[in-house]
Design a protein around this motif. Structure first.
Motif, PDB file in Angstrom:
ATOM      1  N   ASN A 145       0.859  -1.178   0.000  1.00 17.68           N
ATOM      2  CA  ASN A 145       0.000   0.000   0.000  1.00 17.68           C
ATOM      3  C   ASN A 145       0.900   1.235   0.000  1.00 17.68           C
ATOM      4  OD1 ASN A 145      -2.018   1.866   0.235  1.00 17.68           O
ATOM      5  ND2 ASN A 145      -2.583   1.335   2.334  1.00 17.68           N
ATOM      6  N   PHE A 146       0.996   1.881  -1.152  1.00 16.46           N
ATOM      7  CA  PHE A 146       1.927   3.002  -1.280  1.00 16.46           C
ATOM      8  C   PHE A 146       1.414   4.283  -0.633  1.00 16.46           C
ATOM      9  CE2 PHE A 146       3.127   0.159  -4.740  1.00 16.46           C
ATOM     10  CZ  PHE A 146       4.503   0.111  -4.581  1.00 16.46           C
ATOM     11  N   VAL A 147       0.228   4.247  -0.050  1.00 16.26           N
ATOM     12  CA  VAL A 147      -0.284   5.433   0.643  1.00 16.26           C
ATOM     13  C   VAL A 147       0.426   5.600   1.987  1.00 16.26           C
ATOM     14  CG1 VAL A 147      -2.333   6.538   1.609  1.00 16.26           C
ATOM     15  CG2 VAL A 147      -2.485   5.230  -0.534  1.00 16.26           C
ATOM     16  N   GLU A 148       0.625   4.490   2.700  1.00 19.12           N
ATOM     17  CA  GLU A 148       1.287   4.531   4.001  1.00 19.12           C
ATOM     18  C   GLU A 148       2.793   4.365   3.811  1.00 19.12           C
ATOM     19  OE1 GLU A 148      -0.373   1.579   6.468  1.00 19.12           O
ATOM     20  OE2 GLU A 148      -2.418   2.381   6.380  1.00 19.12           O
ATOM     21  N   ARG A 149       3.530   5.267   4.401  1.00 20.96           N
ATOM     22  CA  ARG A 149       4.990   5.254   4.251  1.00 20.96           C
ATOM     23  C   ARG A 149       5.642   4.133   5.057  1.00 20.96           C
ATOM     24  NH1 ARG A 149       8.404   9.072   1.303  1.00 20.96           N
ATOM     25  NH2 ARG A 149      10.520   8.503   1.887  1.00 20.96           N
ATOM     26  N   HIS A 150       5.124   3.906   6.245  1.00 15.96           N
ATOM     27  CA  HIS A 150       5.697   2.894   7.144  1.00 15.96           C
ATOM     28  C   HIS A 150       4.591   1.925   7.538  1.00 15.96           C
ATOM     29  CE1 HIS A 150       8.800   1.480   9.974  1.00 15.96           C
ATOM     30  NE2 HIS A 150       7.783   1.219  10.773  1.00 15.96           N
ATOM     31  N   GLN A 151       4.832   0.627   7.311  1.00 16.61           N
ATOM     32  CA  GLN A 151       3.844  -0.400   7.612  1.00 16.61           C
ATOM     33  C   GLN A 151       4.452  -1.407   8.579  1.00 16.61           C
ATOM     34  OE1 GLN A 151       2.201  -2.157   4.067  1.00 16.61           O
ATOM     35  NE2 GLN A 151       1.966  -0.189   3.025  1.00 16.61           N
ATOM     36  N   VAL A 152       3.669  -1.789   9.583  1.00 18.35           N
ATOM     37  CA  VAL A 152       4.081  -2.765  10.588  1.00 18.35           C
ATOM     38  C   VAL A 152       3.112  -3.934  10.517  1.00 18.35           C
ATOM     39  CG1 VAL A 152       4.513  -3.219  13.025  1.00 18.35           C
ATOM     40  CG2 VAL A 152       5.061  -0.975  12.068  1.00 18.35           C
ATOM     41  N   LEU A 153       3.655  -5.125  10.261  1.00 17.74           N
ATOM     42  CA  LEU A 153       2.850  -6.340  10.183  1.00 17.74           C
ATOM     43  C   LEU A 153       2.998  -7.132  11.478  1.00 17.74           C
ATOM     44  CD1 LEU A 153       3.804  -7.464   6.551  1.00 17.74           C
ATOM     45  CD2 LEU A 153       1.927  -5.977   7.256  1.00 17.74           C
ATOM     46  N   ILE A 154       1.896  -7.427  12.118  1.00 20.93           N
ATOM     47  CA  ILE A 154       1.886  -8.198  13.366  1.00 20.93           C
ATOM     48  C   ILE A 154       1.666  -9.663  13.013  1.00 20.93           C
ATOM     49  CG2 ILE A 154       0.791  -8.517  15.604  1.00 20.93           C
ATOM     50  CD1 ILE A 154      -0.025  -5.592  15.534  1.00 20.93           C
ATOM     51  N   ARG A 155       2.652 -10.494  13.279  1.00 20.89           N
ATOM     52  CA  ARG A 155       2.591 -11.903  12.947  1.00 20.89           C
ATOM     53  C   ARG A 155       3.078 -12.733  14.135  1.00 20.89           C
ATOM     54  NH1 ARG A 155       0.242  -9.597   9.607  1.00 20.89           N
ATOM     55  NH2 ARG A 155       0.378  -9.762   7.329  1.00 20.89           N
ATOM     56  N   THR A 156       2.796 -14.019  14.083  1.00 21.76           N
ATOM     57  CA  THR A 156       3.273 -14.952  15.103  1.00 21.76           C
ATOM     58  C   THR A 156       4.664 -15.436  14.743  1.00 21.76           C
ATOM     59  OG1 THR A 156       0.991 -15.659  15.465  1.00 21.76           O
ATOM     60  CG2 THR A 156       2.720 -17.057  16.369  1.00 21.76           C
ATOM     61  N   ASP A 157       5.506 -15.567  15.740  1.00 24.95           N
ATOM     62  CA  ASP A 157       6.873 -16.024  15.507  1.00 24.95           C
ATOM     63  C   ASP A 157       6.852 -17.428  14.907  1.00 24.95           C
ATOM     64  OD1 ASP A 157       9.552 -16.333  15.447  1.00 24.95           O
ATOM     65  OD2 ASP A 157       9.878 -16.242  17.608  1.00 24.95           O
ATOM     66  N   PRO A 158       7.541 -17.668  13.781  1.00 22.38           N
ATOM     67  CA  PRO A 158       7.520 -19.019  13.175  1.00 22.38           C
ATOM     68  C   PRO A 158       8.029 -20.106  14.102  1.00 22.38           C
ATOM     69  CG  PRO A 158       8.386 -17.401  11.624  1.00 22.38           C
ATOM     70  CD  PRO A 158       8.261 -16.697  12.941  1.00 22.38           C
ATOM     71  N   LYS A 159       8.940 -19.779  14.988  1.00 23.14           N
ATOM     72  CA  LYS A 159       9.451 -20.797  15.903  1.00 23.14           C
ATOM     73  C   LYS A 159       8.371 -21.258  16.867  1.00 23.14           C
ATOM     74  CE  LYS A 159      13.229 -21.715  19.115  1.00 23.14           C
ATOM     75  NZ  LYS A 159      14.450 -21.165  19.770  1.00 23.14           N
ATOM     76  N   SER A 160       7.593 -20.324  17.387  1.00 22.94           N
ATOM     77  CA  SER A 160       6.510 -20.706  18.299  1.00 22.94           C
ATOM     78  C   SER A 160       5.428 -21.495  17.563  1.00 22.94           C
ATOM     79  CB  SER A 160       5.914 -19.453  18.944  1.00 22.94           C
ATOM     80  OG  SER A 160       5.367 -18.597  17.953  1.00 22.94           O
ATOM     81  N   LEU A 161       5.162 -21.132  16.306  1.00 28.54           N
ATOM     82  CA  LEU A 161       4.202 -21.907  15.528  1.00 28.54           C
ATOM     83  C   LEU A 161       4.697 -23.325  15.298  1.00 28.54           C
ATOM     84  CD1 LEU A 161       3.029 -19.378  12.774  1.00 28.54           C
ATOM     85  CD2 LEU A 161       1.661 -20.303  14.639  1.00 28.54           C
ATOM     86  N   TYR A 162       5.967 -23.459  15.038  1.00 28.88           N
ATOM     87  CA  TYR A 162       6.545 -24.778  14.782  1.00 28.88           C
ATOM     88  C   TYR A 162       6.457 -25.657  16.023  1.00 28.88           C
ATOM     89  CZ  TYR A 162       9.989 -28.198  13.158  1.00 28.88           C
ATOM     90  OH  TYR A 162      10.615 -29.345  12.786  1.00 28.88           O
ATOM     91  N   LEU A 163       6.803 -25.089  17.182  1.00 25.23           N
ATOM     92  CA  LEU A 163       6.743 -25.856  18.421  1.00 25.23           C
ATOM     93  C   LEU A 163       5.310 -26.185  18.808  1.00 25.23           C
ATOM     94  CD1 LEU A 163       9.477 -23.978  20.493  1.00 25.23           C
ATOM     95  CD2 LEU A 163       9.693 -26.142  19.283  1.00 25.23           C
ATOM     96  N   ALA A 164       4.393 -25.245  18.560  1.00 31.47           N
ATOM     97  CA  ALA A 164       2.996 -25.508  18.892  1.00 31.47           C
ATOM     98  C   ALA A 164       2.413 -26.618  18.025  1.00 31.47           C
ATOM     99  CB  ALA A 164       2.173 -24.233  18.720  1.00 31.47           C
ATOM    100  N   SER A 165       2.756 -26.610  16.743  1.00 25.66           N
ATOM    101  CA  SER A 165       2.258 -27.682  15.874  1.00 25.66           C
ATOM    102  C   SER A 165       2.883 -29.022  16.234  1.00 25.66           C
ATOM    103  CB  SER A 165       2.563 -27.347  14.410  1.00 25.66           C
ATOM    104  OG  SER A 165       3.964 -27.256  14.200  1.00 25.66           O
ATOM    105  N   GLY A 166       4.119 -29.025  16.733  1.00 26.40           N
ATOM    106  CA  GLY A 166       4.762 -30.270  17.147  1.00 26.40           C
ATOM    107  C   GLY A 166       4.113 -30.860  18.375  1.00 26.40           C
TER     108      GLY A 166
END
Length: 624
Positions: A344-365
């Protein structure tokens, strides 16, 4: 054109031609393959270190030879169909060989014949005719044939070591990036063009075509925070860049694309894990003014307690279903997640809130037992323990019978107090931090390294560097070079350590030779020259600021002089006091006259007496 993108000094990564697979080589030279649609680690290949050595370069290639059927021999039709995969990975190793890794078999299928490089392979690239070009530390470019599986030709590009190459299909040229950018003709092996503009070794090159079949090349170096765009044309030397792109940190991944409107899109991932996206029009390609990113994208964790950044690892603009999409991966070298995003070129700075892949990996295990059996995930089991029943013991247990109370005499206690010690004798002395420094350099712990290097005590620095082993001098120079690119405080620390390091280990540094010494301290020299170039401009700004400050002070002093009087001095001999004194004197003239007459009468009487006395004395003298 698929280009290998460098991550650090030895690690490389690349997306497959369709963007479905992602390949990465980690610190130990181990190859890992992810599925970008399911975020699963599909394959992991550890090479034989004794025979082939760790992997140092890779590129995706497509081979039409049915090698799987000939190698496996008699197989069932189902297995033969599954093994006829034409997608391969060309791997370059530290011993200078080039091998083909079969994605279907999960192993090295064959090694190309012929003499390889005298050193490790730094980069690989494929052309449209089924040939592979490889560059090595021996300053050689080798041409390999996929159909014949052997080396065809080679030529020298020295004396500078090449670290990145890219092939241009329109002009049939090969771009070689070392300290300079050199354009070679593939047909004649002739040097066609040279570009100069980077102060460090160039580790990433990408190509694109603009307008009417006009070829451009993007480049970035290991120790610079800029991306340069070069126009490849006729013969010439020292051509200037068409435009320059600014970044907040050193780039670890760069990709470029030309959209449907003819604009240039460039995306980069910096060392700090931030994604920059640039949108440049063809008419705005000017070398004078650097271009800032249109969008800056950051990924952070969604933890309830601590909001921690998640670094981005790779980004690409060439493998998305839509022209304005980008695909990026975030996490670390062991746990990765991939996502497609429309900027989105309207917003100069974008912050994406995501889950840490390591925690997802351990949770799925923990939740899926089938994955644990197959080994696709790891499961961590935490024992249930009642803390009230836990008894903590030390490593050396001593029975209570052997413990005796120790009593210290009063004389020893008074000596420990040291009441008669002179003042200042208890000041802390400089101590060596060599163990912490070695541990930080070995484990690459940034926090521990900062705790050691953040000191201006010369004695501590001298003691630490005097006891530092010789094999850690090179890694310390690399860390100090990174420190010099950061804030002013870290630059001051790095300069202090570099001064003492050169003085302490001068003999070991001189024994390296001119080439190795230049490769070690080349980035430092480039940074120092870059900062010195700004000295003239800073001096001009300093002089102008002093003139403004002096002018402001002068104006404030003049206003202070024109203000109300601070002190008033009254002189008794002024005209007003003279008038008053004249009035007083006129009233007392009579008194002054009377006093004068009295004094005159008294003077006459005294003169008469004196005359009589003098007459008597004369008579006496006559009688004698």
């Amino acid at each position: 054109m698929l280009n290998t993108m460098a991550l650090g000094q030895q690690h490389v990564l690349s997306f497959s031609p369709d963007g479905k697979w992602f390949a990465l080589i980690n610190d130990q030279g181990i190859l890992r393959l992810w599925d970008t649609e399911t975020n699963e680690l599909k394959q992991e290949y550890t090479p034989n270190l004794q025979l082939s050595g760790p992997c140092t370069a890779l590129t995706w290639v497509i081979s039409t030879a049915p090698a799987a059927e000939s190698i496996e021999g008699k197989k069932s039709k189902k297995n033969r169909r599954s093994l006829t995969n034409t997608l391969y990975l060309a791997l370059g190793t530290s011993n200078g060989r080039v091998s083909l890794y079969s994605f279907a078999l999960g192993k090295i299928e064959r090694t190309l014949k012929g003499d390889g490089h005298n050193g490790k392979v730094t980069c690989l690239v494929q052309d449209g005719e089924g040939n592979i070009y490889s560059s090595g530390e021996d300053c050689q470019i080798l041409v390999w044939s996929l159909t014949e599986e052997k080396k065809l030709s080679s030529w020298s590009v020295g004396p500078e070591k090449p670290y990145s190459i890219v092939y241009l299909p329109i002009s049939n040229n090969l771009i070689v990036g070392g300290r300079q950018i050199k354009v070679y003709s593939v047909a004649t092996h002739e040097l066609v063009q040279t570009f100069t503009g980077h102060t460090a070794d160039i580790n990433m090159l990408n190509s694109l075509v603009l307008g009417d079949r006009v070829e451009y090349v993007t480049s970035t170096s290991r120790m610079e925070r800029i991306i340069c765009l070069w126009k490849v044309g006729k013969k010439g030397r020292n051509k200037s860049a068409a435009c320059t792109l600014l970044m907040e940190d050193v780039a670890h991944c760069v990709t470029c694309q030309v959209d449907n409107q003819g604009n240039v899109r460039v995306a980069s991932v910096t060392r700090s894990g931030v994604i920059h996206v640039y949108l440049i029009g063809i008419e705005s390609l000017k070398p004078e003014k650097p271009i800032k990113p249109k969008i800056t994208i950051e990924v952070v964790s969604d933890s309830e307690t601590v909001i921690a950044p998640i670094p981005a690892i790779a980004v690409s603009l060439n493998y998305s279903s839509q022209s304005n999409e980008l695909i990026f991966g975030y996490g670390n070298q062991s746990f990765l997640c991939f996502e497609r995003l429309t900027p989105n070129f309207v917003e100069r700075h974008q912050v994406l809130i995501r889950t840490d892949p390591k925690s997802l990996y351990l949770a799925s295990g923990k939740g899926n037992k089938k994955d644990v059996k197959t080994g696709s995930t790891q499961k961590t089991i935490t024992p249930i323990v009642n803390e009230a029943d836990v008894e903590y013991k030390s490593s050396t247990t001593v029975s209570k019978k052997k413990l005796k109370p120790v009593e210290m005499p009063m004389e020893s206690r008074l000596q420990n107090l040291n009441l008669n010690a002179p003042p200042g004798s208890g000041a802390p002395q400089a101590q060596s931090k060599v163990q912490l420094l070695v541990q930080a350099l070995h484990s690459k712990d940034n926090v521990l390294l900062c705790s050691v290097l953040h000191t201006h005590d010369i004695k501590t620095i001298q003691l630490t560097l005097h006891k530092l082993p010789v094999q850690y001098v090179g890694p310390l120079v690399n860390e100090l070079t990174q420190f010099m690119q950061q804030k002013r405080m870290n630059v001051e620390y790095a300069v202090d350590w570099l001064k003492v390091l050169v003085q302490t280990h001068s003999s070991q540094l001189m024994a390296l030779g001119s080439e190795d010494l230049l490769s070690k301290f080349g980035p430092c020299i480039g940074l120092i020259e870059h900062r010195v170039n700004c000295l003239n401009e800073l001096t001009k700004i300093h002089g102008r600021l002093e003139l403004l400050i002096n002018q402001i002070k002068r104006n404030t002093e003049e206003d202070h002089l024109n203000s109300a009087n601070v002190l008033v001095y009254e002189d008794n001999d002024s005209s007003d006091s003279d008038l008053e004194e004249e009035g007083e004197k006129s009233g007392s003239n009579d008194e002054w006259d009377e006093d004068i007459e009295d004094t005159e009468i008294m003077d006459q009487d005294q003169d008469g007496e004196n005359n009589e006395g003098s007459g008597n004395e004369d008579d006496e003298e006559m009688e004698v």
